[in-house]
Design an enzyme around this catalytic site. Structure first.
Site, PDB file in Angstrom:
ATOM      1  N   CYS A   1      -1.582  33.176  10.364  1.00 29.61           N
ATOM      2  CA  CYS A   1      -1.408  33.974  11.581  1.00 29.61           C
ATOM      3  C   CYS A   1      -0.761  33.203  12.722  1.00 29.61           C
ATOM      4  CB  CYS A   1      -2.788  34.457  12.024  1.00 29.61           C
ATOM      5  SG  CYS A   1      -3.870  33.050  12.359  1.00 29.61           S
TER       6      CYS A   1
ATOM      7  N   GLU B   1       0.834  -1.219   0.000  1.00 29.28           N
ATOM      8  CA  GLU B   1       0.000   0.000   0.000  1.00 29.28           C
ATOM      9  C   GLU B   1       0.862   1.260   0.000  1.00 29.28           C
ATOM     10  OE1 GLU B   1      -2.202  -0.473   3.643  1.00 29.28           O
ATOM     11  OE2 GLU B   1      -3.623  -1.857   2.759  1.00 29.28           O
TER      12      GLU B   1
HETATM   13  N1  LLP Z   1      -1.562   1.946   4.428  1.00 28.35           N
HETATM   14  C1  LLP Z   1      -2.157   2.455   5.512  1.00 28.35           C
HETATM   15  C2  LLP Z   1      -3.103   1.624   6.242  1.00 28.35           C
HETATM   16  C3  LLP Z   1      -1.866   3.760   5.931  1.00 28.35           C
HETATM   17  O1  LLP Z   1      -2.460   4.258   6.992  1.00 28.35           O
HETATM   18  C4  LLP Z   1      -0.932   4.538   5.190  1.00 28.35           C
HETATM   19  C5  LLP Z   1      -0.590   5.888   5.601  1.00 28.35           C
HETATM   20  C6  LLP Z   1      -0.345   3.965   4.044  1.00 28.35           C
HETATM   21  C7  LLP Z   1      -0.682   2.665   3.703  1.00 28.35           C
HETATM   22  C8  LLP Z   1       0.615   4.707   3.172  1.00 28.35           C
HETATM   23  O2  LLP Z   1       1.805   5.052   3.796  1.00 28.35           O
HETATM   24  P1  LLP Z   1       2.984   5.711   2.915  1.00 28.35           P
HETATM   25  O3  LLP Z   1       3.422   4.687   1.895  1.00 28.35           O
HETATM   26  O4  LLP Z   1       2.447   6.908   2.252  1.00 28.35           O
HETATM   27  O5  LLP Z   1       4.018   6.007   3.911  1.00 28.35           O
HETATM   28  N2  LLP Z   1       0.587  12.664   6.854  1.00 28.35           N
HETATM   29  C9  LLP Z   1       1.827  11.967   7.135  1.00 28.35           C
HETATM   30  C10 LLP Z   1       1.778  10.521   6.688  1.00 28.35           C
HETATM   31  C11 LLP Z   1       0.607   9.760   7.248  1.00 28.35           C
HETATM   32  C12 LLP Z   1       0.484   8.360   6.743  1.00 28.35           C
HETATM   33  C13 LLP Z   1      -0.836   7.777   7.103  1.00 28.35           C
HETATM   34  N3  LLP Z   1      -1.047   6.452   6.647  1.00 28.35           N
HETATM   35  C14 LLP Z   1       2.967  12.724   6.472  1.00 28.35           C
HETATM   36  O6  LLP Z   1       2.726  13.754   5.863  1.00 28.35           O
HETATM   37  O7  LLP Z   1       4.127  12.319   6.578  1.00 28.35           O
END
Ligand code: LLP
Length: 430
Positions: free
Chosen positions: A354, A285
């Protein structure tokens, strides 16, 4: 500065693919998110190729939360991706992009009754996060006279080197079912009539710049598979989630390549399934890895000020890119119209919001800046626009998609009317 291969400096200006970023800023206005469709395709091929080189039964579920633009979904759908979806909105976008219900996994630790009903109605597999949710889902499926394929989200209790807010597989995290309770959960599912436990799901966190935690995760999931087989279940898929990080600090970060990631997880997976005599699909994912570097945020310098230090006040702030404020994240910045001018002065690039924390980039050496200059914030494609807000009643900006020599809006900028449109006047104020 080290740039990814789709960014370059031409005639002193930053280019993305074939496009001059200063011209894009002029044509579409700022602030502006600009995404390279070609780069997303390249990233998808690289990651999925690295995994399928080891094992053919790989399924890539794009983590839809990273970038929710329909054009991004469409791009990934056309490459054969499914999606990890967390809400009815993400389901709607994924289906609208042409992804099939069976290539989605409905995730999340706090699903509403209507989320569960939607998954049942559409035939979307569910990653069940608790026994309570399991019973609710079974009841929803019974009501509809259907059976739902499910996985359980396993909490593997694995520490990962990342920001604590985005480490999701810690023993203390809100996600998943602890290893000690997971078998009972599968047992209960087997005893229910309208859920069909066929998968195992896990996600240990995000922006992880090491491969060992992923290998340990797979080890844990193989252990769960072993126990499942003893319960008489032949696991059809093992979903190891996302989390592979990218080198936001290109000069100093050592980020694993997809080949290194695959080289760490696949041998553990392959050895495990061989020993167990099963051939499940392996699902991943990825969110960030597919889309982060595809996108830059172009923002205009409104004014320059020297106080206790030099500030470049730009027209995008944490309303449009919250990562630096929320996680102290680093994003490289380039003076797009002075891209080969010498870096002579340290600036903090600060937004129009702000709050003191509204800093996109802190203490960066840049060319001498002036009002009207264009700053490009790199690697803004994941959790950038997706986490934007209308704070300070600022309409969100536009998003442009590039493919080869083509450039077009994939989201128009919001207007002040868009801010007020959902507001209703309470009768006593009329
Ligand atoms: N699968 C699940 C169940 C997840 O909750 C997430 C991300 C992913 C896959 C994908 O993860 P990635 O490959 O993108 O690392 N807002 C934060 C990141 C939050 C990730 C939340 N879940 C940031 O800006 O670093």
């Amino acid at each position: 500065m080290i740039l990814p291969s789709h960014l370059s400096v031409r005639n002193g200006r930053l280019a993305i693919g074939e496009h001059d970023t200063v011209d894009l800023a002029r044509q579409f206005g700022t602030p502006l998110y600009v995404t390279s469709e070609d780069r997303i395709r390249e990233n998808f091929n690289r990651l999925s190729g690295a995994l399928t080189a080891h094992y053919p039964k790989i399924r890539v579920l794009y983590a839809a939360k990273a970038n929710g633009n329909l054009a991004v979904f469409r791009t990934l759908a056309s490459m054969g991706a499914g999606a990890d979806v967390f809400s009815a909105g993400e389901v709607a976008l994924a289906l609208a992009s042409g992804m099939r219900p069976e290539s989605l996994l409905f995730n999340g630790s706090s699903k509403t009754p209507s989320d569960l009903a939607l998954a049942v109605e559409k035939g979307i597999r569910v990653s069940v996060d608790s026994p309570d949710e399991l019973r609710q889902l079974d009841a929803a499926a019974a009501m509809a006279g259907k059976t739902v394929d499910i996985a359980f989200r396993v909490n593997p209790a694995i520490e990962v080197p990342t920001h604590p807010k985005i480490a999701t597989g810690l023993a203390t995290s809100k996600f998943g079912i602890p290893a000690g309770q997971i078998l009972d959960a599968y047992r209960e599912a087997l005893a229910l009539e309208h859920v069909n436990p066929i998968g195992i799901h896990c996600h240990i966190g995000s922006q992880i710049l090491a491969v060992e935690p992923f290998a340990r995760e797979v080890e844990v999931l193989i252990g769960v598979a072993r126990d499942l087989i003893e319960l008489g279940v032949d696991p059809k898929f093992i979903d190891i989630g996302g989390g592979l990080g990218i080198p936001y600090h290109r000069e100093t970060d050592r980020a694993p390549t997809p080949e290194e990631y695959a080289g760490a997880v696949m041998p553990v997976f392959l050895r495990g399934i061989k020993e167990l005599g099963i051939e499940p699909e392996l699902w991943v994912e990825p969110g960030r890895w597919l889309v982060a570097d595809s996108t830059i945020l172009l923002t205009r310098v409104n004014s320059v000020k020297t106080a206790h230090k030099a500030f470049a006040n730009v027209d995008a702030g944490f309303n449009l890119l919250v990562r630096p404020t929320m996680y102290d994240s680093y994003h490289a910045v380039v003076a797009a119209n002075k891209a080969d001018a010498p870096a002579v002065q340290e600036y903090s690039v600060t937004g129009p919001i702000c709050e003191t924390g509204d800093i996109l980039a802190k203490d960066r050496m840049l060319p001498e800046l002036a009002a009207g200059d264009i700053i490009a914030v790199l690697d803004a494609g994941a959790y950038g626009f997706a986490m934007s807000s209308q704070y300070n009643s600022r309409p969100r900006c536009a998003e442009v998609l590039l493919a080869g020599d083509k450039a077009a809006l994939m989201r128009r900028a919001e207007t002040v009317e868009d801010l007020t449109a959902p507001m209703v006047t309470p009768p006593w104020q009329e």
